[in-house]
Design a protein around this motif. Sequence first.
Motif, PDB file in Angstrom:
ATOM      1  N   LEU A  26      -6.873   7.170  -5.289  1.00  0.00           N
ATOM      2  CA  LEU A  26      -7.610   7.062  -4.031  1.00  0.00           C
ATOM      3  C   LEU A  26      -8.207   8.404  -3.642  1.00  0.00           C
ATOM      4  O   LEU A  26      -7.727   9.456  -4.065  1.00  0.00           O
ATOM      5  N   SER A  27      -9.236   8.367  -2.807  1.00  0.00           N
ATOM      6  CA  SER A  27      -9.674   9.581  -2.134  1.00  0.00           C
ATOM      7  C   SER A  27      -8.770   9.802  -0.922  1.00  0.00           C
ATOM      8  O   SER A  27      -8.187   8.853  -0.380  1.00  0.00           O
ATOM      9  N   VAL A  28      -8.645  11.050  -0.512  1.00  0.00           N
ATOM     10  CA  VAL A  28      -7.828  11.350   0.669  1.00  0.00           C
ATOM     11  C   VAL A  28      -8.406  10.651   1.889  1.00  0.00           C
ATOM     12  O   VAL A  28      -7.664  10.156   2.754  1.00  0.00           O
ATOM     13  N   GLU A  29      -9.736  10.572   1.965  1.00  0.00           N
ATOM     14  CA  GLU A  29     -10.370   9.911   3.114  1.00  0.00           C
ATOM     15  C   GLU A  29      -9.988   8.437   3.184  1.00  0.00           C
ATOM     16  O   GLU A  29      -9.681   7.904   4.259  1.00  0.00           O
ATOM     17  N   THR A  30      -9.999   7.744   2.030  1.00  0.00           N
ATOM     18  CA  THR A  30      -9.614   6.330   2.015  1.00  0.00           C
ATOM     19  C   THR A  30      -8.160   6.155   2.433  1.00  0.00           C
ATOM     20  O   THR A  30      -7.819   5.244   3.201  1.00  0.00           O
ATOM     21  N   LEU A  31      -7.288   7.029   1.927  1.00  0.00           N
ATOM     22  CA  LEU A  31      -5.881   6.934   2.295  1.00  0.00           C
ATOM     23  C   LEU A  31      -5.707   7.081   3.800  1.00  0.00           C
ATOM     24  O   LEU A  31      -4.936   6.337   4.425  1.00  0.00           O
ATOM     25  N   ARG A  32      -6.428   7.996   4.408  1.00  0.00           N
ATOM     26  CA  ARG A  32      -6.296   8.196   5.856  1.00  0.00           C
ATOM     27  C   ARG A  32      -6.803   6.986   6.634  1.00  0.00           C
ATOM     28  O   ARG A  32      -6.219   6.591   7.657  1.00  0.00           O
ATOM     29  N   VAL A  33      -7.896   6.376   6.164  1.00  0.00           N
ATOM     30  CA  VAL A  33      -8.408   5.176   6.832  1.00  0.00           C
ATOM     31  C   VAL A  33      -7.392   4.044   6.737  1.00  0.00           C
ATOM     32  O   VAL A  33      -7.133   3.337   7.721  1.00  0.00           O
ATOM     33  N   TRP A  34      -6.808   3.866   5.559  1.00  0.00           N
ATOM     34  CA  TRP A  34      -5.807   2.808   5.387  1.00  0.00           C
ATOM     35  C   TRP A  34      -4.611   3.043   6.299  1.00  0.00           C
ATOM     36  O   TRP A  34      -4.047   2.092   6.849  1.00  0.00           O
ATOM     37  N   VAL A  40      -0.480   1.387   6.386  1.00  0.00           N
ATOM     38  CA  VAL A  40       0.098   1.159   5.063  1.00  0.00           C
ATOM     39  C   VAL A  40       1.242   2.109   4.750  1.00  0.00           C
ATOM     40  O   VAL A  40       2.012   1.854   3.827  1.00  0.00           O
ATOM     41  N   CYS A  41       1.354   3.223   5.470  1.00  0.00           N
ATOM     42  CA  CYS A  41       2.418   4.185   5.179  1.00  0.00           C
ATOM     43  C   CYS A  41       3.043   4.704   6.466  1.00  0.00           C
ATOM     44  O   CYS A  41       2.334   5.029   7.415  1.00  0.00           O
ATOM     45  N   PRO A  73      -8.888  -8.107   0.073  1.00  0.00           N
ATOM     46  CA  PRO A  73      -9.050  -7.280   1.276  1.00  0.00           C
ATOM     47  C   PRO A  73      -7.777  -6.505   1.600  1.00  0.00           C
ATOM     48  O   PRO A  73      -6.673  -7.064   1.551  1.00  0.00           O
ATOM     49  N   ILE A  74      -7.938  -5.246   1.953  1.00  0.00           N
ATOM     50  CA  ILE A  74      -6.779  -4.406   2.241  1.00  0.00           C
ATOM     51  C   ILE A  74      -6.021  -4.927   3.458  1.00  0.00           C
ATOM     52  O   ILE A  74      -4.792  -4.819   3.521  1.00  0.00           O
ATOM     53  N   GLY A  75      -6.726  -5.543   4.422  1.00  0.00           N
ATOM     54  CA  GLY A  75      -6.040  -6.079   5.594  1.00  0.00           C
ATOM     55  C   GLY A  75      -5.029  -7.149   5.246  1.00  0.00           C
ATOM     56  O   GLY A  75      -3.995  -7.276   5.896  1.00  0.00           O
ATOM     57  N   MET A  76      -5.310  -7.941   4.197  1.00  0.00           N
ATOM     58  CA  MET A  76      -4.369  -8.979   3.758  1.00  0.00           C
ATOM     59  C   MET A  76      -3.235  -8.374   2.932  1.00  0.00           C
ATOM     60  O   MET A  76      -2.088  -8.786   3.031  1.00  0.00           O
ATOM     61  N   LEU A  77      -3.551  -7.358   2.127  1.00  0.00           N
ATOM     62  CA  LEU A  77      -2.558  -6.791   1.217  1.00  0.00           C
ATOM     63  C   LEU A  77      -1.525  -5.928   1.937  1.00  0.00           C
ATOM     64  O   LEU A  77      -0.383  -5.826   1.490  1.00  0.00           O
ATOM     65  N   ALA A  78      -1.931  -5.280   3.031  1.00  0.00           N
ATOM     66  CA  ALA A  78      -1.076  -4.272   3.659  1.00  0.00           C
ATOM     67  C   ALA A  78       0.278  -4.815   4.083  1.00  0.00           C
ATOM     68  O   ALA A  78       1.269  -4.074   4.085  1.00  0.00           O
ATOM     69  N   GLY A  79       0.359  -6.095   4.413  1.00  0.00           N
ATOM     70  CA  GLY A  79       1.621  -6.654   4.871  1.00  0.00           C
ATOM     71  C   GLY A  79       2.496  -7.243   3.791  1.00  0.00           C
ATOM     72  O   GLY A  79       3.587  -7.735   4.078  1.00  0.00           O
ATOM     73  N   LEU A  80       2.039  -7.220   2.519  1.00  0.00           N
ATOM     74  CA  LEU A  80       2.813  -7.823   1.436  1.00  0.00           C
ATOM     75  C   LEU A  80       3.899  -6.879   0.947  1.00  0.00           C
ATOM     76  O   LEU A  80       3.783  -5.660   1.017  1.00  0.00           O
ATOM     77  N   SER A  81       4.966  -7.463   0.401  1.00  0.00           N
ATOM     78  CA  SER A  81       6.044  -6.667  -0.179  1.00  0.00           C
ATOM     79  C   SER A  81       5.603  -6.084  -1.517  1.00  0.00           C
ATOM     80  O   SER A  81       4.626  -6.536  -2.126  1.00  0.00           O
TER      81      SER A  81
END
Length: 325
Positions: A26-34, A40-41, A73-81
């Motif tokens: 990932l880019s650092v910018e993408t990680l911060r947005v997530w 996500v973290c 979509p990251i919004g759907m993935l973020a809550g998965l185990s």
Amino acid sequence: MMKISEVKDVAGPSYRSGVAARLAGLSVETLRVWERRYGVCDTERSEHGQRLYSAPQVRRLGMLKQLVDNGHPIGMLAGLSSEQLEAMALGAGAAQTMQSGPIRLAVVGEGLARRIAAAGRDGLDLYVQRSCPGLEQVPRQLAGVLSDVLLIEMSEPDDQALPLLVAARDSVGVQAVVVLYRFCSSATIRSMRAQGFLVARVPAEPGELVLLCRAALAGNKLALPERPVQQVAPPRYDEAELATLTTARNGVECECPRHLAEILMMVGSFERYSAQCAARNDDDASLHRELGHAAGLARTMLEGAMARLVQAENLPVRAAADERD
């Protein structure tokens, strides 16, 4: 259902945001947005306030990146185990293999085997079953070894090494082959990939090596880029500002500001020149992009030093604020 914020390994290795992003592709910018939008973290922080990521969190970020690249979509993935993400990314069989224990390695390169052995907790996911110094010894010393990954380190592989690589693979019972290099031509890299090898530069950290082996076992290079790419920031100083620094008076009893400004102008010029070469010569485009990227990374580091010098000596140019976690 477990979120990434619940998957923490405080006893394990910790990575700063730049390293964690690079390991996950990932880019650092993408990680911060997530982090900001999807949570996500839930990271620990160092005594200096910098975010720290555990090895499980880095692995999870890598799976999120892979699945987003595949259209989820990251919004759907973020809550998965993590288990659900592994099943989606690799298939149930591959996920079970990844969770069953350390990756079993047959290693070519005694130096590499020693580095894995000395990695401590960072290397717990890797188990060297047997090793040998070079490809010529593989049929005799590694024949019949049933490992998960044949891990080969070659500083400068060329086309003459390809038959030896194929013979090594055929003589060892493995699921995947990872070839690590320091310098190699694009043509040779393509030839190795055509044989089904995962080819990557020698990684800087054991955690990267683990992810490469997992990516090879998954048969999906999206789990980690073949060469982790560090994002290059845009220039902090333009030519006029650097030219001003070459003649500026300062309190430093040497000519370091002038020398550093001249080096920055030279490196920046080479970075731009490499971009021009990449655009006009299709045969060497990949090489020139790599040269330009290396120049950009060097420029970024030198600009950081210049920013500190500008601030310390109150030199007559703006001092761009350093990014902080």
